[in-house]
Scaffold this active site. Structure first.
Site, mmCIF file in Angstrom:
data_model
loop_
_atom_site.group_PDB
_atom_site.id
_atom_site.type_symbol
_atom_site.label_atom_id
_atom_site.label_comp_id
_atom_site.label_asym_id
_atom_site.label_seq_id
_atom_site.Cartn_x
_atom_site.Cartn_y
_atom_site.Cartn_z
ATOM 1 C CE LYS A 40 66.866 15.176 -27.906
ATOM 2 N NZ LYS A 40 67.961 14.591 -28.727
ATOM 3 C CG ASN A 41 64.722 13.269 -31.693
ATOM 4 O OD1 ASN A 41 65.796 13.582 -31.186
ATOM 5 N ND2 ASN A 41 63.964 12.302 -31.190
ATOM 6 C CB CYS A 138 72.033 9.435 -23.834
ATOM 7 S SG CYS A 138 71.349 11.031 -23.352
ATOM 8 C CG ASP A 328 63.497 8.866 -27.131
ATOM 9 O OD1 ASP A 328 64.409 8.232 -26.575
ATOM 10 O OD2 ASP A 328 63.683 9.582 -28.126
#
Length: 456
Positions: A40-41, A138, A328
């Site tokens: 995703k990053n 977030c 994460d």
């Protein structure tokens, strides 16, 4: 066990709504095989990089997650033509007809994503102007965009803050700059890279982030024609070029998702093969996973993670920028540490409010205490600032069922695996947020033998 085939689509559309609920019946190990695709990053930033090219790009192994869909929408309203092969994950991006987008359209498509800030450099090069709305993301701590705005000013952009967002102009073009970041921010480093490659002259960036996703973005930009060098002391140098072309690239795997499934295997006493994962990018995680009592086996096409039996061991973790232990990674692993024999300590040095997810774990029977003090040996930006950024986990404690609301992406996945390890039926709501970074997580849980029911 039951689910709905269109849940992933609905979760992507309704991220953050409490109506998305799953009832889990815990106590069963997760066993089986899951595949992880592009990070995703990385993929979202690579999609933005395609704006810089004068010809089409092909990005392979793109996951079907809501963050990707947000970036796709933003690119399409700016005139980028995009086609996706759902089976392979190949994404074709044609930026031949980039155009200005209306402010209302940008606001509508941005949603809760923070990616729009990275559009600024490429759009300033292509159009001479850019607009970004107020940014979401977030709620795990302060993520100021000041780094980004100051970077763009250094390149010569005129930045104006408006009631509904920020507008930028570069009527005379952008020029190279000498920049030192106060913290090796991943987002600010990406901003410099995406802006400097077409700026006039040379750019030097000190105290840069060097995460694998950053290095893969550099690989993509080099394929496009950029000239970028990286020194061992976190210094990146970029020589601006007049034009860039499209790229063909297979994206780096999502190491955050891989670590999440590894933690899921550990906490449920299961055995999960994570296809697509590789050792070099997970070296630090693998060391901690082994210290905690987990077992793994490296294969050419993935990594097998399992609980070998016996007691888990407590560990001491300090999150850090690469090559340290990723922030994460800590949230899913904390769930497993509730089952370790003894006291574990996690010192969070990246995001100051990342332990909000532990409230639900304590509700389920965990013994996690949060502290303002820095319970670690390295420098921490949050010392003496009254943030609850250190956690002491005492175990083992038996987890029991509870009703939980997902607070954020990684915390949400942590709640899912806690519910799967707990005795009884747990109801987890607001699960749509998890689709921001976990592709088809419902079907993957089903493949691993999880017992659950999806509710509308």
């Amino acid at each position: 066990m039951s689910t709905t085939s269109d849940f992933a689509l609905r979760a992507g559309q309704y991220v953050g709504l409490a109506a998305d609920r799953i009832t889990f019946r815990g106590g069963q190990p997760l066993n089986g095989h899951v595949e992880v695709r592009g990070a995703k990053n990385l993929v979202t930033k690579a999609m933005v990089a395609a704006l810089l090219g004068e010809s089409p790009s092909l990005l392979r192994q793109v996951p079907d997650i809501s963050d990707v869909n947000v970036v796709r929408g933003l690119l399409e309203i700016h005139g980028v033509k995009i086609e996706r092969d759902n089976e392979s994950g190949d994404l074709h991006l044609d930026p031949s007809n980039v155009e200005r987008a209306h402010m209302a359209e940008i606001n509508a498509h941005a949603g809760s994503s923070r990616i729009p800030i990275l559009f600024c450099g490429p759009l300033l090069h292509r159009l001479g102007e850019a607009f970004i709305p107020d940014l979401g993301g977030c709620r795990i701590g302060d993520r100021p965009i000041d780094f980004h705005l100051e970077v763009l000013r250094n390149f010569g952009a005129d930045v104006q803050k408006l009631p509904d967002g920020i507008r930028m102009h570069a009527p005379r073009g952008l020029v190279g700059a000498k920049i030192t970041l106060p913290y090796p921010s991943v987002g600010a480093t990406e901003q410099v890279l995406l802006t400097a490659v077409r700026a006039n002259g040379r750019t030097e960036l000190r105290n840069a982030a060097i995460e694998p996703e950053i290095m893969d973005l550099i690989n993509i930009l080099q394929k496009m024609g950029a000239i970028i060098s990286v020194d061992a002391d976190r210094v990146i140098r970029i020589e601006g070029v007049d034009r860039l072309v499209g790229f063909r690239h297979r994206s780096l795997f999502d190491r955050n998702e891989a670590a999440s499934w590894a933690s899921a295997a550990l906490v449920t006493k299961g055995d999960i093969f994570v296809g697509g994962a590789s050792q070099p990018e997970m070296l630090t995680f693998l060391n901690v996973f082994r210290k905690a009592g987990g077992a793994f086996d490296i294969h050419d096409d993935g990594i097998r993670f399992w609980h070998p039996g016996g007691e888990l061991s407590p560990v001491v973790i300090e999150t850090d920028v690469h090559p340290g232990f990723m922030t994460d990674w800590q949230q899913p692993l904390v769930v497993a540490l509730t089952q370790a024999e003894g006291v574990s300590i996690v010192h969070e040095t990246v995001y100051e409010q990342r332990f909000g997810f532990t409230d639900a774990l304590n509700q389920m029977g965990a013994n996690i205490q949060l502290h303002r003090e820095c319970l670690g040996g390295q420098y921490c930006r949050f010392g003496q600032r009254n943030f609850l950024h250190s956690a002491v986990i005492s175990g083992p404690t038996k987890l029991h069922a509870a009703d939980i609301e997902v607070p954020d992406l990684r915390g949400g996945f942590s709640h899912l695996i806690a519910a799967l390890a707990a005795d009884g039926e747990s109801v987890v709501s607001n699960v749509g947020i998890i689709s921001r970074g976990y592709e088809n997580f419902i079907s993957k849980l089903q493949q691993l033998g999880a017992d659950f029911t999806v509710e509308d």
